[in-house]
Structure formats: structure tokens, C-alpha cells
Write a protein that holds these residues in place. Structure first.
Motif, PDB file in Angstrom:
ATOM      1  N   ASP A 185      -2.539  17.278  -3.601  1.00 10.66           N
ATOM      2  CA  ASP A 185      -3.869  17.267  -4.217  1.00 10.66           C
ATOM      3  C   ASP A 185      -4.382  15.865  -4.510  1.00 10.66           C
ATOM      4  OD1 ASP A 185      -4.182  20.280  -4.707  1.00 10.66           O
ATOM      5  OD2 ASP A 185      -2.241  19.846  -5.639  1.00 10.66           O
ATOM      6  N   HIS A 186      -3.462  14.971  -4.848  1.00 11.08           N
ATOM      7  CA  HIS A 186      -3.856  13.608  -5.188  1.00 11.08           C
ATOM      8  C   HIS A 186      -2.862  12.618  -4.589  1.00 11.08           C
ATOM      9  CE1 HIS A 186      -6.615  15.352  -8.138  1.00 11.08           C
ATOM     10  NE2 HIS A 186      -5.606  16.077  -8.577  1.00 11.08           N
ATOM     11  N   VAL A 187      -3.373  11.500  -4.081  1.00 11.83           N
ATOM     12  CA  VAL A 187      -2.523  10.446  -3.504  1.00 11.83           C
ATOM     13  C   VAL A 187      -2.794   9.140  -4.233  1.00 11.83           C
ATOM     14  CG1 VAL A 187      -1.944   9.106  -1.444  1.00 11.83           C
ATOM     15  CG2 VAL A 187      -2.523  11.540  -1.223  1.00 11.83           C
ATOM     16  N   VAL A 188      -1.728   8.499  -4.667  1.00  9.86           N
ATOM     17  CA  VAL A 188      -1.830   7.172  -5.280  1.00  9.86           C
ATOM     18  C   VAL A 188      -1.160   6.187  -4.340  1.00  9.86           C
ATOM     19  CG1 VAL A 188      -1.162   5.703  -7.211  1.00  9.86           C
ATOM     20  CG2 VAL A 188      -1.823   8.079  -7.624  1.00  9.86           C
ATOM     21  N   TRP A 189      -1.922   5.231  -3.862  1.00  8.82           N
ATOM     22  CA  TRP A 189      -1.415   4.202  -2.945  1.00  8.82           C
ATOM     23  C   TRP A 189      -1.128   2.933  -3.740  1.00  8.82           C
ATOM     24  CZ3 TRP A 189      -3.013  -0.722  -1.767  1.00  8.82           C
ATOM     25  CH2 TRP A 189      -2.487  -1.306  -0.616  1.00  8.82           C
ATOM     26  N   LEU A 190       0.075   2.403  -3.559  1.00  7.67           N
ATOM     27  CA  LEU A 190       0.469   1.197  -4.281  1.00  7.67           C
ATOM     28  C   LEU A 190       0.760   0.054  -3.306  1.00  7.67           C
ATOM     29  CD1 LEU A 190       2.912   2.748  -6.915  1.00  7.67           C
ATOM     30  CD2 LEU A 190       0.571   1.947  -7.318  1.00  7.67           C
ATOM     31  N   PRO A 191       0.526  -1.178  -3.720  1.00  7.79           N
ATOM     32  CA  PRO A 191       0.800  -2.321  -2.844  1.00  7.79           C
ATOM     33  C   PRO A 191       2.300  -2.590  -2.708  1.00  7.79           C
ATOM     34  CG  PRO A 191       0.086  -3.091  -5.002  1.00  7.79           C
ATOM     35  CD  PRO A 191      -0.084  -1.593  -4.999  1.00  7.79           C
ATOM     36  N   SER A 192       2.699  -3.126  -1.566  1.00  5.48           N
ATOM     37  CA  SER A 192       4.083  -3.542  -1.318  1.00  5.48           C
ATOM     38  C   SER A 192       4.033  -4.820  -0.485  1.00  5.48           C
ATOM     39  CB  SER A 192       4.853  -2.461  -0.559  1.00  5.48           C
ATOM     40  OG  SER A 192       4.392  -2.358   0.775  1.00  5.48           O
ATOM     41  N   TYR A 193       5.169  -5.484  -0.358  1.00  2.16           N
ATOM     42  CA  TYR A 193       5.171  -6.719   0.437  1.00  2.16           C
ATOM     43  C   TYR A 193       4.833  -6.411   1.882  1.00  2.16           C
ATOM     44  CZ  TYR A 193       9.480  -6.089   3.136  1.00  2.16           C
ATOM     45  OH  TYR A 193      10.411  -5.651   4.037  1.00  2.16           O
ATOM     46  N   ARG A 194       5.161  -5.188   2.338  1.00  4.82           N
ATOM     47  CA  ARG A 194       4.903  -4.820   3.729  1.00  4.82           C
ATOM     48  C   ARG A 194       3.428  -4.562   3.978  1.00  4.82           C
ATOM     49  NH1 ARG A 194       8.722  -0.009   5.326  1.00  4.82           N
ATOM     50  NH2 ARG A 194       7.496  -0.192   7.215  1.00  4.82           N
ATOM     51  N   ASN A 195       2.799  -3.732   3.128  1.00 10.69           N
ATOM     52  CA  ASN A 195       1.392  -3.435   3.396  1.00 10.69           C
ATOM     53  C   ASN A 195       0.472  -4.602   3.053  1.00 10.69           C
ATOM     54  OD1 ASN A 195       0.746  -3.146   0.555  1.00 10.69           O
ATOM     55  ND2 ASN A 195       1.499  -1.032   0.624  1.00 10.69           N
ATOM     56  N   GLN A 196       1.012  -5.614   2.373  1.00 15.76           N
ATOM     57  CA  GLN A 196       0.233  -6.830   2.098  1.00 15.76           C
ATOM     58  C   GLN A 196       0.524  -7.944   3.101  1.00 15.76           C
ATOM     59  OE1 GLN A 196      -2.244  -6.966  -0.279  1.00 15.76           O
ATOM     60  NE2 GLN A 196      -1.739  -4.784  -0.273  1.00 15.76           N
ATOM     61  N   GLY A 197       1.517  -7.725   3.963  1.00 18.62           N
ATOM     62  CA  GLY A 197       1.844  -8.719   4.979  1.00 18.62           C
ATOM     63  C   GLY A 197       2.494  -9.980   4.427  1.00 18.62           C
ATOM     64  N   TYR A 198       3.174  -9.860   3.272  1.00 17.40           N
ATOM     65  CA  TYR A 198       3.834 -11.031   2.702  1.00 17.40           C
ATOM     66  C   TYR A 198       5.034 -11.431   3.570  1.00 17.40           C
ATOM     67  CZ  TYR A 198       1.308 -10.192  -1.708  1.00 17.40           C
ATOM     68  OH  TYR A 198       0.341 -10.011  -2.667  1.00 17.40           O
ATOM     69  N   PRO A 199       5.276 -12.702   3.740  1.00 19.57           N
ATOM     70  CA  PRO A 199       6.436 -13.146   4.515  1.00 19.57           C
ATOM     71  C   PRO A 199       7.741 -13.037   3.728  1.00 19.57           C
ATOM     72  CG  PRO A 199       5.245 -15.046   3.685  1.00 19.57           C
ATOM     73  CD  PRO A 199       4.419 -13.846   3.343  1.00 19.57           C
ATOM     74  N   GLN A 200       7.643 -12.877   2.421  1.00 22.46           N
ATOM     75  CA  GLN A 200       8.817 -12.800   1.550  1.00 22.46           C
ATOM     76  C   GLN A 200       9.203 -11.356   1.276  1.00 22.46           C
ATOM     77  OE1 GLN A 200      10.935 -15.158  -0.041  1.00 22.46           O
ATOM     78  NE2 GLN A 200      11.996 -13.235  -0.404  1.00 22.46           N
ATOM     79  N   TYR A 201      10.469 -10.999   1.495  1.00 20.86           N
ATOM     80  CA  TYR A 201      10.950  -9.655   1.179  1.00 20.86           C
ATOM     81  C   TYR A 201      10.942  -9.459  -0.337  1.00 20.86           C
ATOM     82  CZ  TYR A 201      14.107  -5.729   0.444  1.00 20.86           C
ATOM     83  OH  TYR A 201      14.649  -4.543   0.028  1.00 20.86           O
ATOM     84  N   LEU A 202      10.376  -8.330  -0.773  1.00 20.29           N
ATOM     85  CA  LEU A 202      10.364  -7.968  -2.188  1.00 20.29           C
ATOM     86  C   LEU A 202      10.860  -6.538  -2.322  1.00 20.29           C
ATOM     87  CD1 LEU A 202       6.794  -9.284  -3.152  1.00 20.29           C
ATOM     88  CD2 LEU A 202       8.971 -10.503  -3.396  1.00 20.29           C
TER      89      LEU A 202
END
Length: 260
Positions: free
Chosen positions: A210-227
Motif C-alpha cells: 500500500d505504501h513505499v518508502v524509498w531511502l537513500p543509499s551509497y549505491r542509489n546516490q552513486g557514491y564512490p565510498q562503500y557505506l
């Protein structure tokens, strides 16, 4: 060279099947760190021998040797020695959460949690961490809840009602597809509200809840640093807990169990 530089160097010499492995590895680094060759092959529908050949072509003895090098690269390299750089990326990530999750969404989820007869919270592997934290926090308000392990999620239909709330914490796994399908097959009056907390807009059950909450991650932000992927969900749980506390205060109650 690090393992990803080696993949790029060998890319032109890869076979069609090896190119499939290349795509899987470059797009799903988190799964390399937590999955076996067998589970990677099953999850992404690639050949396990192709995974082994791919790793050997890069100069490794096999998948485990490759996986270890990926782990070393992410944990001990790529700027990880500069702790201020790592902290900076975590700070950036955390500051993105308010923009990704509007106040109205937090208020809605807080209301759903407080008003629910029972809250079932599901999380697998690292996603179990924020799921268990939310379960603990809800208990502090007298809200009836339980953490449901992945191997017990198929029994949700035997426990839920139309007054319940089911929350899935899942970065990108399809492990809850069957559970969501079974819940959706229930009669409308017995079907609980379902919420997905994820870090991909292509999650396998995004259209089943019914509801989706999308959260940021290092992958979907394209960060070069693994988090660590679960930092955002854990911060999200903390913020949601505050909204729940505010909602209960405004309503003049203390949650279902404590207020009745």
C-alpha cells in the motif's frame, strides 16, 4: 589493481555469459559481500560455473577469493583510511533522508502504527537490524508488535487482520514476494495495510504493497565510498519513532495496549 579495475580491464575479453556476471557484480556489490556463489547464481539467474570462470579470468582462484578482495577494497581501501571522508559521505546520506521522506509520510506511518491492532515487522539479513529496532521502539509505547524472521514470513496470513500493519524492511531482495502475494489474496476485510521500506525504486514487491518508502543509499546516490546499507533505515526508524511519540502526545494517549 582493485577488483573493479580488473573487471573493467578484462571486460572486452568476456564471453556473453561472463558479461552477465560482470553486470550482476557491478550493480550488486552489497550482495557480493553477503552472498555465496550459489545464492548469487540463484538470485540473478546466472550460471554458477560462469561466476567461477569470471573470477578466475580476473586472476582469482574462485568466487570466495574474489569476494574477499572486494571486502578488503571496500573496508580497507577506496578512501576508507581517511575517516573524515567516510564520515562526510555518511553525513551526506543522512541529510538526504528528510528530502526523500516527506513529513506527511512520517505522519501517516505514525498514525498507522499507533492505530494498528498489531504491527508485524519483517527484515532479512542486515535489514533485520532496523526491523528489530522498530519492534523494540514500538514496545516502549505499548504498541503491540513483533519482529518476523524471513523464514516465518509465509505464516503472516495466519495471524493478520484488516486492522493490522505489516512493514517490510528490504533493500532489494525478493524474499517477501510470496508473502505479499498471499496477503493480497486475503479477503479485503482481512487484508492488513502493507508498507515497504526500501532503497531501490525497482523493488520486486513495490507494486504489491500500500505504501513505499524509498531511502537513500551509497549505491542509489552513486557514491564512490562503500557505506553500510542499513544506516539510512536505522536513522529512518529513529525519526519515525519521534513522529509516533508526537502523535501519541497529540492524541493524549499512550498506544493501544497502554491506553486500554
Amino acid at each position: 589493481m582493485n577488483p573493479f579495475e580488473q573487471m573493467e580491464l578484462k571486460k572486452m575479453s568476456l564471453t556473453k555469459k561472463e558479461l552477465e556476471v560482470y553486470r550482476v557484480f557491478t550493480e550488486n556489490v552489497d550482495d557480493i559481500l553477503r552472498c555465496t556463489a550459489t545464492s548469487m547464481a540463484e538470485k540473478y539467474h546466472v550460471s554458477q560455473p560462469a561466476i567461477t570462470r569470471f573470477c578466475q579470468k580476473l586472476g582469482y582462484q574462485g568466487y570466495n577469493d574474489f569476494k574477499y578482495d572486494v571486502y578488503k577494497y571496500h573496508k580497507g581501501g577506496k578512501g576508507a583510511r581517511d575517516t573524515s571522508s567516510v564520515i562526510d559521505y555518511y553525513t551526506r546520506l543522512i541529510h538526504l533522508i528528510p528530502g526523500a521522506v516527506p513529513v506527511k509520510t512520517f505522519e501517516l506511518l505514525a498514525k498507522l502504527a499507533v492505530k494498528a491492532r498489531y504491527v508485524s515487522i519483517c527484515g532479512y539479513h542486515k535489514s533485520s537490524l532496523p526491523a528489530q529496532l522498530l519492534d523494540i521502539n514500538l514496545g516502549k509505547f505499548g504498541i503491540l508488535s513483533r519482529f518476523v524472521q524471513a523464514d516465518h514470513s509465509d505464516s503472516l496470513t495466519q495471524r493478520v487482520s484488516g486492522e493490522d500493519l505489516v512493514i517490510f524492511f528490504s533493500a532489494n531482495s525478493s524474499i517477501y514476494r510470496e508473502s505479499a502475494d498471499l496477503i493480497n489474496e486475503l479477503p479485503k476485510e482481512k487484508r492488513p495495510t502493507m508498507v515497504l521500506i526500501t532503497q531501490t525504486d525497482k523493488h520486486p514487491i513495490r507494486n504489491k504493497v500500500d505504501h513505499v518508502v524509498w531511502l537513500p543509499s551509497y549505491r542509489n546516490q552513486g557514491y564512490p565510498q562503500y557505506l553500510e546499507a542499513q544506516v539510512s533505515p536505522i536513522i529512518f526508524v529513529d525519526l519515525l519513532t519521534n513522529y509516533i511519540a508526537d502523535y501519541i502526545k497529540e492524541e493524549g494517549g499512550q498506544g493501544r495496549e497502554a491506553g486500554e
